[in-house]
Design a protein around this motif. Structure first.
Motif, PDB file in Angstrom:
ATOM      1  N   ALA A   1       9.985  49.783  29.979  1.00 41.24           N
ATOM      2  CA  ALA A   1       9.702  48.673  30.886  1.00 41.24           C
ATOM      3  C   ALA A   1      10.541  48.825  32.154  1.00 41.24           C
ATOM      4  O   ALA A   1      11.740  49.069  32.078  1.00 41.24           O
ATOM      5  N   LYS A   2       9.895  48.714  33.289  1.00 42.12           N
ATOM      6  CA  LYS A   2      10.597  48.841  34.569  1.00 42.12           C
ATOM      7  C   LYS A   2      10.941  47.451  35.096  1.00 42.12           C
ATOM      8  O   LYS A   2      12.065  47.003  34.984  1.00 42.12           O
ATOM      9  N   THR A   3       9.983  46.764  35.661  1.00 45.41           N
ATOM     10  CA  THR A   3      10.202  45.383  36.084  1.00 45.41           C
ATOM     11  C   THR A   3      10.217  44.535  34.826  1.00 45.41           C
ATOM     12  O   THR A   3       9.367  44.700  33.956  1.00 45.41           O
ATOM     13  N   LYS A   4      11.184  43.624  34.741  1.00 46.13           N
ATOM     14  CA  LYS A   4      11.279  42.758  33.562  1.00 46.13           C
ATOM     15  C   LYS A   4      11.531  41.341  34.061  1.00 46.13           C
ATOM     16  O   LYS A   4      12.615  41.026  34.535  1.00 46.13           O
ATOM     17  N   PHE A   5      10.521  40.497  33.967  1.00 50.25           N
ATOM     18  CA  PHE A   5      10.614  39.127  34.469  1.00 50.25           C
ATOM     19  C   PHE A   5      10.261  38.163  33.357  1.00 50.25           C
ATOM     20  O   PHE A   5       9.227  38.321  32.693  1.00 50.25           O
ATOM     21  N   LEU A   6      11.112  37.161  33.142  1.00 43.27           N
ATOM     22  CA  LEU A   6      10.817  36.090  32.203  1.00 43.27           C
ATOM     23  C   LEU A   6      10.913  34.783  32.974  1.00 43.27           C
ATOM     24  O   LEU A   6      11.900  34.532  33.671  1.00 43.27           O
ATOM     25  N   GLY A   7       9.878  33.948  32.873  1.00 44.97           N
ATOM     26  CA  GLY A   7       9.876  32.679  33.583  1.00 44.97           C
ATOM     27  C   GLY A   7       9.248  31.582  32.754  1.00 44.97           C
ATOM     28  O   GLY A   7       8.688  31.813  31.675  1.00 44.97           O
ATOM     29  N   THR A   8       9.355  30.380  33.286  1.00 34.54           N
ATOM     30  CA  THR A   8       8.742  29.205  32.682  1.00 34.54           C
ATOM     31  C   THR A   8       7.809  28.581  33.715  1.00 34.54           C
ATOM     32  O   THR A   8       8.009  28.758  34.922  1.00 34.54           O
ATOM     33  N   PRO A   9       6.799  27.848  33.269  1.00 36.03           N
ATOM     34  CA  PRO A   9       5.848  27.306  34.234  1.00 36.03           C
ATOM     35  C   PRO A   9       6.411  26.110  34.999  1.00 36.03           C
ATOM     36  O   PRO A   9       7.055  25.244  34.407  1.00 36.03           O
ATOM     37  N   PRO A  10       6.162  26.094  36.296  1.00 41.15           N
ATOM     38  CA  PRO A  10       6.480  24.865  37.040  1.00 41.15           C
ATOM     39  C   PRO A  10       5.412  23.826  36.719  1.00 41.15           C
ATOM     40  O   PRO A  10       4.332  24.171  36.205  1.00 41.15           O
ATOM     41  N   LYS A  11       5.674  22.581  36.976  1.00 42.88           N
ATOM     42  CA  LYS A  11       4.681  21.528  36.762  1.00 42.88           C
ATOM     43  C   LYS A  11       3.492  21.808  37.670  1.00 42.88           C
ATOM     44  O   LYS A  11       3.642  21.950  38.879  1.00 42.88           O
ATOM     45  N   ALA A  12       2.308  21.917  37.090  1.00 44.37           N
ATOM     46  CA  ALA A  12       1.107  22.208  37.865  1.00 44.37           C
ATOM     47  C   ALA A  12       0.764  21.032  38.783  1.00 44.37           C
ATOM     48  O   ALA A  12       0.841  19.870  38.380  1.00 44.37           O
ATOM     49  N   THR A  13       0.398  21.372  40.006  1.00 44.05           N
ATOM     50  CA  THR A  13       0.009  20.337  40.969  1.00 44.05           C
ATOM     51  C   THR A  13      -1.484  20.402  41.281  1.00 44.05           C
ATOM     52  O   THR A  13      -1.982  19.595  42.043  1.00 44.05           O
ATOM     53  N   ARG A  14      -2.162  21.396  40.692  1.00 40.79           N
ATOM     54  CA  ARG A  14      -3.613  21.540  40.869  1.00 40.79           C
ATOM     55  C   ARG A  14      -4.247  21.737  39.502  1.00 40.79           C
ATOM     56  O   ARG A  14      -3.669  22.361  38.628  1.00 40.79           O
ATOM     57  N   GLU A  15      -5.463  21.229  39.334  1.00 40.67           N
ATOM     58  CA  GLU A  15      -6.150  21.323  38.039  1.00 40.67           C
ATOM     59  C   GLU A  15      -6.399  22.762  37.610  1.00 40.67           C
ATOM     60  O   GLU A  15      -6.434  23.058  36.419  1.00 40.67           O
ATOM     61  N   ILE A  16      -6.546  23.666  38.535  1.00 41.72           N
ATOM     62  CA  ILE A  16      -6.872  25.060  38.227  1.00 41.72           C
ATOM     63  C   ILE A  16      -5.681  25.821  37.631  1.00 41.72           C
ATOM     64  O   ILE A  16      -5.844  26.867  37.030  1.00 41.72           O
ATOM     65  N   VAL A  17      -4.475  25.281  37.759  1.00 43.97           N
ATOM     66  CA  VAL A  17      -3.260  25.952  37.292  1.00 43.97           C
ATOM     67  C   VAL A  17      -2.942  25.523  35.858  1.00 43.97           C
ATOM     68  O   VAL A  17      -2.836  24.339  35.556  1.00 43.97           O
ATOM     69  N   ASP A  18      -2.783  26.509  34.985  1.00 38.97           N
ATOM     70  CA  ASP A  18      -2.446  26.267  33.578  1.00 38.97           C
ATOM     71  C   ASP A  18      -0.923  26.289  33.425  1.00 38.97           C
ATOM     72  O   ASP A  18      -0.288  27.317  33.641  1.00 38.97           O
ATOM     73  N   ASP A  19      -0.352  25.162  33.064  1.00 39.57           N
ATOM     74  CA  ASP A  19       1.096  25.104  32.831  1.00 39.57           C
ATOM     75  C   ASP A  19       1.400  24.775  31.367  1.00 39.57           C
ATOM     76  O   ASP A  19       2.469  24.281  31.035  1.00 39.57           O
ATOM     77  N   SER A  20       0.466  25.108  30.479  1.00 41.04           N
ATOM     78  CA  SER A  20       0.621  24.750  29.068  1.00 41.04           C
ATOM     79  C   SER A  20       1.500  25.720  28.280  1.00 41.04           C
ATOM     80  O   SER A  20       1.943  25.393  27.181  1.00 41.04           O
ATOM     81  N   TYR A  21       1.755  26.903  28.817  1.00 42.28           N
ATOM     82  CA  TYR A  21       2.554  27.898  28.085  1.00 42.28           C
ATOM     83  C   TYR A  21       4.045  27.563  28.196  1.00 42.28           C
ATOM     84  O   TYR A  21       4.465  26.771  29.030  1.00 42.28           O
ATOM     85  N   THR A  22       4.844  28.192  27.344  1.00 45.78           N
ATOM     86  CA  THR A  22       6.291  27.962  27.343  1.00 45.78           C
ATOM     87  C   THR A  22       7.019  29.004  28.183  1.00 45.78           C
ATOM     88  O   THR A  22       7.942  28.672  28.931  1.00 45.78           O
ATOM     89  N   TYR A  23       6.620  30.271  28.050  1.00 48.12           N
ATOM     90  CA  TYR A  23       7.249  31.379  28.783  1.00 48.12           C
ATOM     91  C   TYR A  23       6.181  32.334  29.297  1.00 48.12           C
ATOM     92  O   TYR A  23       5.117  32.479  28.694  1.00 48.12           O
ATOM     93  N   ASN A  24       6.531  33.005  30.375  1.00 50.59           N
ATOM     94  CA  ASN A  24       5.708  34.095  30.914  1.00 50.59           C
ATOM     95  C   ASN A  24       6.610  35.312  31.069  1.00 50.59           C
ATOM     96  O   ASN A  24       7.670  35.230  31.682  1.00 50.59           O
ATOM     97  N   LEU A  25       6.175  36.416  30.481  1.00 47.85           N
ATOM     98  CA  LEU A  25       6.879  37.688  30.615  1.00 47.85           C
ATOM     99  C   LEU A  25       5.987  38.612  31.424  1.00 47.85           C
ATOM    100  O   LEU A  25       4.803  38.770  31.108  1.00 47.85           O
ATOM    101  N   ILE A  26       6.539  39.211  32.462  1.00 50.33           N
ATOM    102  CA  ILE A  26       5.828  40.230  33.226  1.00 50.33           C
ATOM    103  C   ILE A  26       6.665  41.493  33.163  1.00 50.33           C
ATOM    104  O   ILE A  26       7.842  41.493  33.525  1.00 50.33           O
ATOM    105  N   VAL A  27       6.033  42.543  32.652  1.00 50.49           N
ATOM    106  CA  VAL A  27       6.698  43.836  32.515  1.00 50.49           C
ATOM    107  C   VAL A  27       5.803  44.871  33.186  1.00 50.49           C
ATOM    108  O   VAL A  27       4.585  44.838  33.015  1.00 50.49           O
ATOM    109  N   THR A  28       6.395  45.771  33.957  1.00 49.55           N
ATOM    110  CA  THR A  28       5.601  46.836  34.560  1.00 49.55           C
ATOM    111  C   THR A  28       6.021  48.179  33.987  1.00 49.55           C
ATOM    112  O   THR A  28       7.146  48.344  33.502  1.00 49.55           O
ATOM    113  N   PHE A  29       5.076  49.119  34.060  1.00 52.55           N
ATOM    114  CA  PHE A  29       5.298  50.461  33.541  1.00 52.55           C
ATOM    115  C   PHE A  29       4.819  51.476  34.566  1.00 52.55           C
ATOM    116  O   PHE A  29       3.910  51.196  35.352  1.00 52.55           O
ATOM    117  N   ALA A  30       5.388  52.657  34.519  1.00 57.59           N
ATOM    118  CA  ALA A  30       5.001  53.727  35.438  1.00 57.59           C
ATOM    119  C   ALA A  30       3.609  54.256  35.124  1.00 57.59           C
ATOM    120  O   ALA A  30       2.957  54.838  35.984  1.00 57.59           O
TER     121      ALA A  30
END
Length: 132
Positions: free
Chosen positions: A64-93
């Motif tokens: 894993a190169k980029t390693k990002f762990l975050g939590t959802p901000p409170k959604a201000t638009r209906e199209i945004v899903d804020d129901s999850y607890t964590y988001n992990l974004i990992v990139t690879f070469a």
């Protein structure tokens, strides 16, 4: 006064270098986005256990190169899903590195330590478009 100016200049340079490094660390070749719903998202104990296990995984992953762990901000638009607890974004070469990551010790240890904490996981993988 000169000391204060010097400190401000050094701090600004330090933050600029970190921002440039973070931007250059992101590898768009293969992006692995993971959305995690904990069974007990309001449990401080479960969150602490999950985050500690995630920290160990991110520190020891060989692929894993980029390693990002975050939590959802409170959604201000209906199209945004804020129901999850964590988001992990990992990139690879490469897709091959992502395949290797699936069986590496750090990833398998994380799953073994934490799988009892989550209720649902949704994963989106994407290959980067070729640059012109």
């Amino acid at each position: 006064m000169k000391k204060i100016i010097l400190i401000v200049v050094l701090l600004t340079a330090s933050f600029s270098c970190r921002e440039e490094k973070a931007a250059s660390d992101f590898d768009p070749a293969f992006v692995h986005s993971v959305y995690i719903w904990l069974k007990n998202p309001d449990s401080a104990e479960d969150r602490a256990a999950f985050e500690a296990s995630m920290d160990r995984f991110m520190e020891h992953s060989l692929y894993a190169k980029t390693k990002f762990l975050g939590t959802p901000p409170k959604a201000t638009r209906e199209i945004v899903d804020d129901s999850y607890t964590y988001n992990l974004i990992v990139t690879f070469a490469s897709a091959e590195d992502q395949d290797r990551y699936q069986t590496e010790k750090a990833h398998l240890d994380f799953i073994e330590e934490s799988n009892h904490l989550w209720d649902k996981i949704v994963i989106y993988d994407a290959l980067g478009l070729p640059s012109e």
